[in-house]
Design an enzyme around this catalytic site. Structure first.
Site, PDB file in Angstrom:
ATOM      1  N   CYS A   1       0.855  -1.418  -0.145  1.00  0.00           N
ATOM      2  CA  CYS A   1      -0.125  -0.214  -0.048  1.00  0.00           C
ATOM      3  C   CYS A   1       0.798   1.221  -0.146  1.00  0.00           C
ATOM      4  CB  CYS A   1      -0.983   0.054   1.350  1.00  0.00           C
ATOM      5  SG  CYS A   1      -1.899  -1.477   1.238  1.00  0.00           S
TER       6      CYS A   1
HETATM    7  C1  BEZ Z   1       0.687  -4.855   1.816  1.00  0.00           C
HETATM    8  O1  BEZ Z   1       0.254  -3.812   1.496  1.00  0.00           O
HETATM    9  O2  BEZ Z   1       1.694  -5.218   1.649  1.00  0.00           O
HETATM   10  C2  BEZ Z   1      -0.362  -5.760   2.192  1.00  0.00           C
HETATM   11  C3  BEZ Z   1      -1.623  -5.251   3.260  1.00  0.00           C
HETATM   12  C4  BEZ Z   1      -2.368  -6.278   3.427  1.00  0.00           C
HETATM   13  C5  BEZ Z   1      -2.230  -7.571   3.341  1.00  0.00           C
HETATM   14  C6  BEZ Z   1      -1.119  -8.109   2.414  1.00  0.00           C
HETATM   15  C7  BEZ Z   1      -0.056  -7.113   1.808  1.00  0.00           C
END
Ligand code: BEZ
Length: 219
Positions: A46
């Site tokens: 994110c």
């Molecule tokens: C991420 O942004 O890396 C992420 C967020 C939630 C679950 C898995 C990855």
């Protein structure tokens, strides 16, 4: 899956964001908006995605497109995390608002719930959903990616260019189309109409069926 999809009008919800409270339709202002969710603040993929959105802000602005983020974290969390996002993206500013939806009401109505991802205490999380909203508050395109897969900004821009091209001319864009490539004429336009609509001419692919439905032109 419940919630909105292509062709639906986005409900005029009141949302709380990092730029204050507003109604969605007021923000859309009969223009183009990319409304995108992310699973959570302070998570790796994110952070890269929202940083890239910040870096591409000028590309979206050139096309008259506003951005609007969304997750279930609260405003204080968003504001703290934005510092990380901006630092990671080399100082590009997050100038777009991010909605806070801690009650999970908005993600349900906007079809952004991830069926698999949950918080440690079992609460729902958003997927990497993205709606491109066109004039009249209508969903023109939706992507739904799982948490494990970061989105491709160039593909978002390309899809947007295709939507805006199709909105302006009675055309569609073929596989792997890029701006300045030829487009195809919609099947709803017959050859006589096409001659008037596209005075620059068009080429019809010679296919075994001889149905003449694959016509390319430049707009
Ligand atoms: C991420 O942004 O890396 C992420 C967020 C939630 C679950 C898995 C990855």
């Amino acid at each position: 899956m419940p919630g909105i999809t292509i062709g639906d009008t986005v409900p005029n919800l009141e949302v709380e964001t990092t730029h204050g409270k507003f109604k969605l339709h007021h923000y859309f202002a009969n223009g183009w908006t990319i409304l995108f969710s992310h699973p959570g603040d302070f998570t790796p993929v994110c952070t890269t995605e929202l940083g890239a959105m910040a870096a591409y802000t000028e590309e979206f602005k050139k096309r008259g497109v506003k951005l609007l983020g969304l997750s279930c974290d609260d405003i204080a969390s968003h504001n703290e995390w934005i510092k990380d996002v901006e630092a990671y993206s080399g100082g590009h500013k997050v100038t777009y608002p991010i909605i806070a939806d801690p009650k999970r009401e908005i993600i349900k109505q906007l079809n952004m719930v991830d069926p698999d991802e949950k918080t440690p205490n079992g609460q729902q999380l958003p997927s990497r959903a993205l709606h491109i909203i066109g004039p009249n508050n209508m969903v023109k395109l939706s992507f739904l990616y799982p948490a494990s897969t970061g989105r491709n900004m160039d593909e978002i821009v390309r899809a947007l260019d295709s939507l805006q091209k199709a909105a302006k001319h009675k055309v569609a864009t073929p596989v792997n189309w890029k701006p300045n490539d030829k487009v195809v004429i919609s099947p709803s336009v017959n050859d006589d109409e096409a001659k008037k609509m596209f005075p620059q001419g068009f080429e019809t692919a010679d296919l075994p069926s001889k149905k003449g439905y694959l016509r390319f032109t430049q707009v």
